[in-house]
Design a protein around this motif. Structure first.
Motif, PDB file in Angstrom:
ATOM      1  N   ASP A 148      22.022  21.420  31.594  1.00 13.81           N
ATOM      2  CA  ASP A 148      21.445  20.253  30.916  1.00 13.81           C
ATOM      3  C   ASP A 148      22.288  19.884  29.718  1.00 13.81           C
ATOM      4  O   ASP A 148      22.490  20.706  28.827  1.00 13.81           O
ATOM      5  CB  ASP A 148      20.023  20.564  30.444  1.00 13.81           C
ATOM      6  N   THR A 149      22.763  18.661  29.715  1.00  8.38           N
ATOM      7  CA  THR A 149      23.552  18.224  28.568  1.00  8.38           C
ATOM      8  C   THR A 149      22.664  17.430  27.620  1.00  8.38           C
ATOM      9  O   THR A 149      21.518  17.110  27.935  1.00  8.38           O
ATOM     10  CB  THR A 149      24.766  17.387  29.008  1.00  8.38           C
ATOM     11  N   LYS A 180      21.593  14.470  24.602  1.00  7.94           N
ATOM     12  CA  LYS A 180      21.731  13.068  24.215  1.00  7.94           C
ATOM     13  C   LYS A 180      22.314  13.036  22.809  1.00  7.94           C
ATOM     14  O   LYS A 180      21.809  13.703  21.907  1.00  7.94           O
ATOM     15  CB  LYS A 180      20.367  12.400  24.225  1.00  7.94           C
ATOM     16  N   ARG A 188      25.161   8.817  24.213  1.00 13.87           N
ATOM     17  CA  ARG A 188      25.553   9.478  25.458  1.00 13.87           C
ATOM     18  C   ARG A 188      24.325   9.871  26.278  1.00 13.87           C
ATOM     19  O   ARG A 188      23.366  10.395  25.745  1.00 13.87           O
ATOM     20  CB  ARG A 188      26.379  10.728  25.158  1.00 13.87           C
ATOM     21  N   PRO A 194      22.108  12.052  28.565  1.00  8.50           N
ATOM     22  CA  PRO A 194      21.971  13.449  28.962  1.00  8.50           C
ATOM     23  C   PRO A 194      21.857  13.547  30.481  1.00  8.50           C
ATOM     24  O   PRO A 194      21.260  12.667  31.109  1.00  8.50           O
ATOM     25  CB  PRO A 194      20.681  13.901  28.291  1.00  8.50           C
ATOM     26  N   GLU A 195      22.439  14.567  31.038  1.00  8.63           N
ATOM     27  CA  GLU A 195      22.371  14.737  32.487  1.00  8.63           C
ATOM     28  C   GLU A 195      21.905  16.145  32.834  1.00  8.63           C
ATOM     29  O   GLU A 195      22.216  17.106  32.132  1.00  8.63           O
ATOM     30  CB  GLU A 195      23.748  14.450  33.125  1.00  8.63           C
ATOM     31  N   GLN A 200      20.503  11.570  35.745  1.00 13.96           N
ATOM     32  CA  GLN A 200      20.839  11.057  34.418  1.00 13.96           C
ATOM     33  C   GLN A 200      19.617  10.428  33.768  1.00 13.96           C
ATOM     34  O   GLN A 200      18.989   9.542  34.348  1.00 13.96           O
ATOM     35  CB  GLN A 200      21.935   9.999  34.536  1.00 13.96           C
ATOM     36  N   SER A 223      31.077  10.031  37.044  1.00 13.90           N
ATOM     37  CA  SER A 223      30.876  11.482  36.896  1.00 13.90           C
ATOM     38  C   SER A 223      31.012  12.146  38.250  1.00 13.90           C
ATOM     39  O   SER A 223      31.669  13.179  38.399  1.00 13.90           O
ATOM     40  CB  SER A 223      29.455  11.825  36.427  1.00 13.90           C
ATOM     41  N   GLY A 225      31.215  10.014  31.768  1.00 14.05           N
ATOM     42  CA  GLY A 225      30.371  11.097  32.284  1.00 14.05           C
ATOM     43  C   GLY A 225      31.112  12.414  32.418  1.00 14.05           C
ATOM     44  O   GLY A 225      30.519  13.426  32.798  1.00 14.05           O
ATOM     45  N   GLN A 239      29.915  15.746  30.649  1.00 16.09           N
ATOM     46  CA  GLN A 239      28.709  16.306  31.255  1.00 16.09           C
ATOM     47  C   GLN A 239      29.054  17.097  32.523  1.00 16.09           C
ATOM     48  O   GLN A 239      28.682  18.261  32.662  1.00 16.09           O
ATOM     49  CB  GLN A 239      27.709  15.180  31.602  1.00 16.09           C
TER      50      GLN A 239
END
Ligand SMILES: Cc1cc2nc3c(=O)[nH]c(=O)nc-3n(C[C@H](O)[C@H](O)[C@H](O)COP(=O)(O)OP(=O)(O)OC[C@H]3O[C@@H](n4cnc5c(N)ncnc54)[C@H](O)[C@@H]3O)c2cc1C
Ligand code: FES
Ligand code: FES
Lengths: 167, 301, 812
Positions: C203-204, C206, C307, C309-310, C333, C349, C383, C386
């Motif tokens: 999990d990236t 924000k 950005r 989050p993904e 996303q 991505s 992307g 991520q």
């Protein structure tokens, strides 16, 4: 000793600004940054946050770096204020400015006036700062472009060129 | 820390009224006359952000920067006296402080950043009682003496009982703090201060101040531990301090006290971290602060 | 930085071109203004009679807007207008959006994130506008909020855009804005050939790139011409005029002149057409006065975009000998309340998710999901940071699993320069890049073998090293229809040169590089070259700065324009000196015979003669060569249109999504403090193949800035929302950006210069790349140090310390 002092809505600010005496009457709530930008048209002092954090608005008051967004203009009455525009000597950049240009310590330039003014003060106090001293001196200035390495190199270069004589 | 739920920031503080008295008497008279809606402007490093967010009900500021003879850091009668116009930078670089109470320099040198330290005053921070403020922690830890004046009288207040939670102190609205006094730490005494800030210059998320005095046999005679930023203001941690008293200052003993402090502190979850995280980090800070206090106490003997 | 001549280097510079400036450490073109405080950003510009706009923004993340009462605000002295959605509805095409039409300029009956524009006040000064905005009374009816992708995908989830979901013409399905896939090889069973499969969910975070200068613009409408001039802090003036003309019903592209002031950083979030720009144009038209709006920092945090989050559920398959055989990924996303560039972020991505590796079987399934949070958009790296966070951790996990060194595994699966040009498995055209050397150099610079495996430092910190890699797009055309730029290079009678380019300046320094190329082509000193940038009236068409395209595309166009002008100058000089123009060389401010430097003339004189074109100096037209008749123009024109970039195939997701690709590797050494969970980055090394370096200083500046921006995102930064979708840390006090004391000096920078044969000087993209591998390398290093795999960003102490505690590593 006056006992007349009453809180007033307008204040007269007399200050030595970049070497020139200026006098302006402004609303008492005018921030120093707004005074410089809107009343003196010195737009080199930037606004980057509203929270006294980023340092883009840094100027020298009596030689000390301060955040001009976190002071009232009224507070510089009787003081000496130097902004980034006041550092150069005519066409000649201040050595700190020149070093920032030569070492690419400035990319988008928005943070640059704040860094430059703060560094001028640093080198007056400490003409030969170590990397650690430079880094800890600059925590009140945020730059989003450079990643700081070239800013630190600019400071070292300026220090070397100024060769300890502060100017 | 910022006051949460700040809807907007003013570019200028509209409708503000400003006075800059030239004497303490004049300042006190102004405070008497306008106390409820007037704020003292010393360093302005906390007041200006508040005014710009329209937090509080102030529409007047009384700028005390023109008052004479209040900028000093000196030792008198076994006390370090800090005048209310001395900036954090003055405290951080004072040789008197370095010699007699170095914890004050530790604290002052790490407040915010250079620009903030050039303006912000130590006494202003003591008076302001920001829950994450650092000077209130040492004022509590070392039981500073806070000298306050109003138009009628001057009184002294005790640092160890001065704070009552979120921005609450024993000061009344018409009082001006003119000086804060800290004890000179003598042989066998030492104090240390540690803080965790997410990035350099950020407001701390957890702080711990520790004070120790050693008996002649090297055992701990008195101990005080105070946390900051974790709860609504400086919080004495008496049970943790008790762990230390009358014990040999071994590493294990310090650890035991630090663990106790962590167990006792009652932080809340927020975006800076969970309560559990803050508990854990406060243990580390406590241990390091105690170690510094001990080193200093032993060195001074 | 050492210049490395790599095998396969191709000669791209034309042989008679001077090499005085290209490759040199020329000072930045704008720098002297910036260091002296004479930059000119939007907020520095005043116009006579200018009004100031301020927005009323939603306090709630999801609510019906029942009523907006503007009467009190309108009654304030100094207030010109207060507008709500109804006041502009017939002047805008709504919904609008960059890739999907999912935005309103001012909310009509529903707000979908806290910070969304509901009304706008325009007044004589900003404070008046702001105070009046406070008096606008909005009556809301709260609706249930979704802030996470999981919530948004639940069957009975509240819908962020019920109207789009209901619209049969629209692809929105529930809260899913867009779905895509990439299918490579045996995509139905991409891990079939694997001996070992490693899987993990990542999990990236924000984030906002937080350019120091907030967004802002001044719109100035001219009632006589019906045109508006928009000075905006944007990265793409020409595309902005195109985009705005699509939203504004009464304006064609020709009616909107976009001009660039100095721009205090962009990093991607200054690409979208924003509601404040649209409203400023319409307000200026209505009031017939200039209108300024500059966001404050709180508005930046809540509405300035950032950005996406993904969530990446990834599986990687390897053989026992270390061949990567397959990759299988579900990518979700959280795009926020509007997709903006989110769709492009997601598909690129996935398309580029394989990174710089040969991976024959891949299956990527991508969903872009709406939630009640601030819209996200393009941010430096797009992307790639991520997906790289996932891929490079999976690779180090797989290496550990099969007992192979992680760099060796990478080396084994990287493409070889000698096999290039080649098509990658996902369809990219890879040209002349030496990833092997990038990996080896990085390993060497960081002392990989010494650190790898983790150790304890003398002061009790846990030390480890980790790596990440780069395969970053330069240029793209999916959103813009093509990838091209035009340029004009002109000379005045004194021999001074001006470059007119559509490239924007946001601090990255592209204009400096362009000036260097032009100066060399024309043989003039660099200080005789000026650049006019991003002005849709003055400069020819182009697409702005994003996707690392400025120096590649814009630079190549300018180089061609300079070539055309150089040909003219040589023709004139050849005629006057009575030599063959092909024998001439332009250098040092002179035109001279290459083999006989004495025979020549000053460019200043040449320019004057050519500009005046008099028969007294040049002879009658009949006496001149063909190209010097009918007026001698000292204007050179150039255009560069990428012939390489493709639209990706919508079915397979494959295709050459970019003009070119920059390869590289980055490694990080960390010390983890077992008492506080703080991570100290003690060393960073990067080696990239950036093609020919136009200006080493600028390249280093981009590399350093990108790495530190990546470290900020990986170590400290994150948007924290509460359950109701309110941002908890929307200020620079509470959203922690790194300072000089938090991050290391970045000096181990090695640039390989294998030129791209398709660009004017062999240059490739630079600016975004180093951010891409940074979070991944950091997490890998922390794993090496602690044995704990961090799958979520950021690796801030308040996440790291609890994990250390759980693993029994915490110490006090
Ligand atoms: C970016 C930033 C970072 C900071 N980081 C830290 C930090 O890490 N640690 C920390 O402790 N602080 C921090 N601060 C706050 C700083 O220390 C302030 O200086 C301090 O909190 C207040 O002191 P001041 O003199 O500026 O007071 P002011 O802002 O002038 O006043 C604040 C309040 O105190 C009252 N007051 C001030 N002086 C007196 C007096 N003499 N008598 C009675 N009442 C008085 C005022 O009426 C007002 O209500 C930070 C500030 C900023 C802007
Ligand atoms: S604008 Fe003053 S500190 Fe950011
Ligand atoms: S140069 Fe752009 S923020 Fe520092």
């Amino acid at each position: 000793m006056s006992t007349e002092t009453k809180p007033s809505e307008r204040v007269t600010v007399e200050t030595t600004l970049n070497g020139t005496e200026v006098e302006q009457t402004v609303p008492a709530g005018t921030l120093l940054s707004a005074f410089l930008r809107n009343h003196e048209y010195l737009t080199g002092t930037h606004r980057g946050c509203e929270t006294a954090k980023c340092g883009a608005c840094t100027v020298l008051v009596d030689g000390d770096p301060v955040k001009s967004c976190n002071m009232l203009a009224a507070q510089v009455d009787g003081a000496t204020v130097t902004t980034v525009e006041g550092l150069a000597d005519g066409e000649d950049l201040h050595p700190v400015q020149q070093a920032f240009w030569d070492c690419h310590g400035s990319q988008c330039g928005y943070c640059t006036p704040g860094f430059v003014t703060n560094v001028v003060a640093l080198l007056e106090d400490n003409p030969d700062p170590s990397v650690e001293e430079i880094r800890s001196h600059l925590t009140g200035n945020i730059c989003r472009c450079t990643g700081y390495t070239k800013i630190i190199e600019s400071v070292q270069e300026a220090a070397a060129r100024m060769d300890g004589d502060g100017k | 820390m910022l006051i949460p739920v700040a809807p907007q920031w003013e570019t200028d503080v509209q409708g503000l009224k400003y006075a800059n008295p030239e004497t303490v008497e004049e300042a006190c008279t102004l405070l008497r006359d306008h106390g409820e809606d007037a704020a003292i402007l010393s360093g302005g490093q906390s007041l200006l952000p508040m005014l710009r967010q329209r937090v509080g009900s102030y529409d007047k500021v009384i700028d005390i920067n023109g008052l004479p003879d209040l900028e000093y850091v000196r030792e008198t009668d076994g006390e370090i006296r800090i005048g209310c116009l001395s900036r954090h930078v003055d405290v951080a670089s004072s040789s008197v402080v370095e010699e007699h109470c170095p914890i004050l320099a530790d604290v002052a040198a790490e407040i915010g950043d250079v620009q903030v330290r050039n303006r912000g005053t130590f006494c202003g921070a003591v008076a302001h009682a920001d829950p994450s403020g650092d000077p209130p922690v040492v004022a509590t830890l070392l039981d500073a003496t806070i000298v306050a004046r109003n138009a009628d009288e001057k009184r002294t207040l005790s640092g160890s009982s001065f704070y009552h939670g979120f921005y609450e102190t024993d000061l009344s609205k018409d009082e001006l703090v003119t000086e804060v006094r800290f004890p000179v730490l003598s042989a066998g005494e030492g104090a240390g201060f540690e803080k965790y800030e997410p990035t350099e210059g950020a407001y701390p998320v957890a702080t711990v101040g520790a004070y120790l005095s050693l008996a002649d046999d090297g055992r701990i005679e008195n101990a005080t531990l105070v946390t900051g930023a974790l709860e609504a203001g400086p919080t004495p941690m008496d049970d943790a301090a008790e762990v230390l008293e009358d014990r040999e200052p071994t590493d294990d003993v310090l650890t035991e006290a630090a663990e106790q402090l962590g167990e006792d502190t009652m932080p809340v979850d927020d975006f800076e971290g969970s309560a559990a995280f803050k508990t854990n980090i406060s243990k580390k800070l406590a241990k390091d602060a105690l170690q510094t206090a001990l080193d200093r106490a032993e060195n001074e003997r | 930085m050492s210049k490395q001549q790599q095998r396969g280097k191709q000669e791209t510079a034309s042989e008679d071109r001077s090499t005085e400036w290209v490759g040199e450490r020329v000072n930045s073109y704008d720098g002297s203004r910036f260091v002296s405080g004479h930059g000119r950003y939007v907020d520095d510009i005043q116009r006579p009679d200018m009004l100031h706009a301020y927005f009323v923004r939603s306090q709630f993340s999801h609510a019906k807007v029942l009523d907006v009462d503007t009467s009190e605000a309108e009654a304030q002295p100094g207030v010109e207008l207060v507008w709500t959605h109804d006041d502009i509805a017939d002047q805008v095409n709504e919904p609008f959006g960059y890739m999907l039409n999912d935005e309103e300029v001012l909310a009509s009956d529903r707000v979908t994130y806290a910070g969304q524009e509901i009304a706008v006040v325009v007044a004589d000064d900003r404070d008046t506008a702001q105070d009046a905005a406070d008096l606008v009374d909005v009556e809301y009816e709260r609706l249930d909020t979704v802030t996470t992708v999981e919530e948004a995908l639940e069957d009975d989830a509240p819908l962020v855009h019920p109207d789009l979901d209901a619209d049969p013409e629209n692809d929105t399905d529930g809260n899913v804005a867009w779905t895509g896939q990439v299918e490579v090889g045996n995509y139905e069973d991409p891990l079939a050939d694997a001996d070992v499969v490693v899987e993990e969910t990542f999990d990236t975070n924000k984030t906002t790139p937080a350019p120091m200068e907030p967004h802002g613009c001044i719109a100035d409408y001219n009632p006589a011409t019906g045109k508006v001039e928009l000075v905006s802090s944007t990265q793409m003036p020409h595309l902005l005029s195109v985009e705005l003309s699509e939203v504004l019903t009464e304006f064609e592209q020709r009616d909107i002149t976009c001009k660039l002031p100095d721009v205090g950083g962009g990093f991607g979030i200054k690409l979208d057409p924003y509601p404040f720009e649209i409203c400023s144009v319409l307000l200026s038209k209505a009031t017939q006065r200039p209108v300024k709006h500059v966001l404050d920092r709180l508005e930046e945090f809540t509405a300035g975009r950032g950005r996406a989050p993904e969530t990446l559920e990834g599986k990687i398959g390897v053989t026992e000998d270390g061949d990567i055989v397959g990759l299988d990924v579900d990518l979700l996303q959280n795009t926020g309340a509007a997709a903006a560039y989110g769709v492009a972020v997601a598909y690129s991505s996935a398309n580029c998710g394989q990174g710089p590796y040969l991976i024959p079987n891949q299956h990527w399934r991508t969903k872009v999901v709406y939630t009640n949070e601030m819209p996200t958009t393009a941010v430096r790296g797009f992307g790639d940071p991520q997906v790289t966070f996932m891929r490079e951790q999976l690779i180090e996990m797989a290496a550990e699993e099969i007992g192979m060194d992680a760099v060796e595994l990478r080396l084994q699966n990287s493409p070889r320069q000698e096999d290039m040009p080649m098509r990658s498995d996902a369809g990219h055209i890879w040209r002349n890049a030496d990833q092997i050397t990038c990996l080896e150099k990085t390993r060497e610079m960081i002392n990989w073998d010494e650190h790898r495996g983790g150790s304890k430092t003398r002061d009790g910190k846990l030390r480890g090293v980790g790596m990440g890699t780069i395969m970053k797009r330069g240029g793209n055309k999916s959103a813009s229809g093509g990838d091209f730029d035009e340029a004009v290079v002109k000379m005045n009678r004194h021999g001074d040169v001006t470059v007119l380019t559509a490239i924007a300046s946001i601090g990255q320094g592209t204009e400096t590089g362009i000036n260097q190329m032009v100066a060399d082509t024309l043989g003039v000193p660099i200080d005789r070259v000026d650049a006019v940038r991003g002005d849709t009236d003055a400069t020819p068409e182009g697409l702005g700065v994003w996707a690392d395209r400025g120096t590649i595309i814009g630079g190549s166009a300018a180089a061609r324009a300079a070539e055309e002008l150089a040909d003219t100058l040589k023709a004139v000089a050849g005629h006057m000196l009575e030599v063959d123009p092909d024998d001439l060389r332009l250098e040092g401010g002179r035109a001279f015979v290459a083999d006989d430097p004495e025979t020549g003339m000053e460019l200043d004189e040449l320019a004057n003669v050519a500009m005046l074109g008099n028969p007294e100096t040049l002879g009658t037209e009949a006496e001149r060569p063909e190209e010097l008749r009918g007026g001698i123009s000292l204007v050179g024109r150039g255009k560069y249109q990428s012939q390489e970039v493709e639209f990706v195939d919508p079915e397979t997701g494959r295709g050459n999504v970019a003009h070119s690709y920059t390869f590289g590797a980055l490694a990080i050494v960390v010390d983890v403090d077992p008492g506080t969970g703080e991570i100290d980055v003690v060393d960073v090394a990067i080696c990239e193949d950036v093609g020919n370096v136009i200006n080493p200083t600028l390249v280093e500046g981009q590399v350093q800035g990108a790495i530190i921006q990546g470290l900020g995102e990986a170590l400290y930064e994150e948007y924290v929302y509460d359950r109701n979708g309110n941002l908890m840390n929307g200020s620079m006090i509470d959203y922690h950006l790194p300072t000089a004391a938090d991050v290391p000096l970045v000096t181990k920078i090695e640039e390989l210069e294998n030129p791209d044969p398709t660009t004017s000087h062999g240059q490739k993209g630079v600016g975004e790349c180093p951010l891409v591998p940074t979070p991944a390398a950091l997490a890998n290093a922390v794993y090496d140090a602690t044995g704990i795999r961090f799958t979520e960003l950021p690796l801030a102490p308040h996440y790291v310390l609890p994990a250390l505690d759980e693993a029994g590593l915490r110490e006090i």
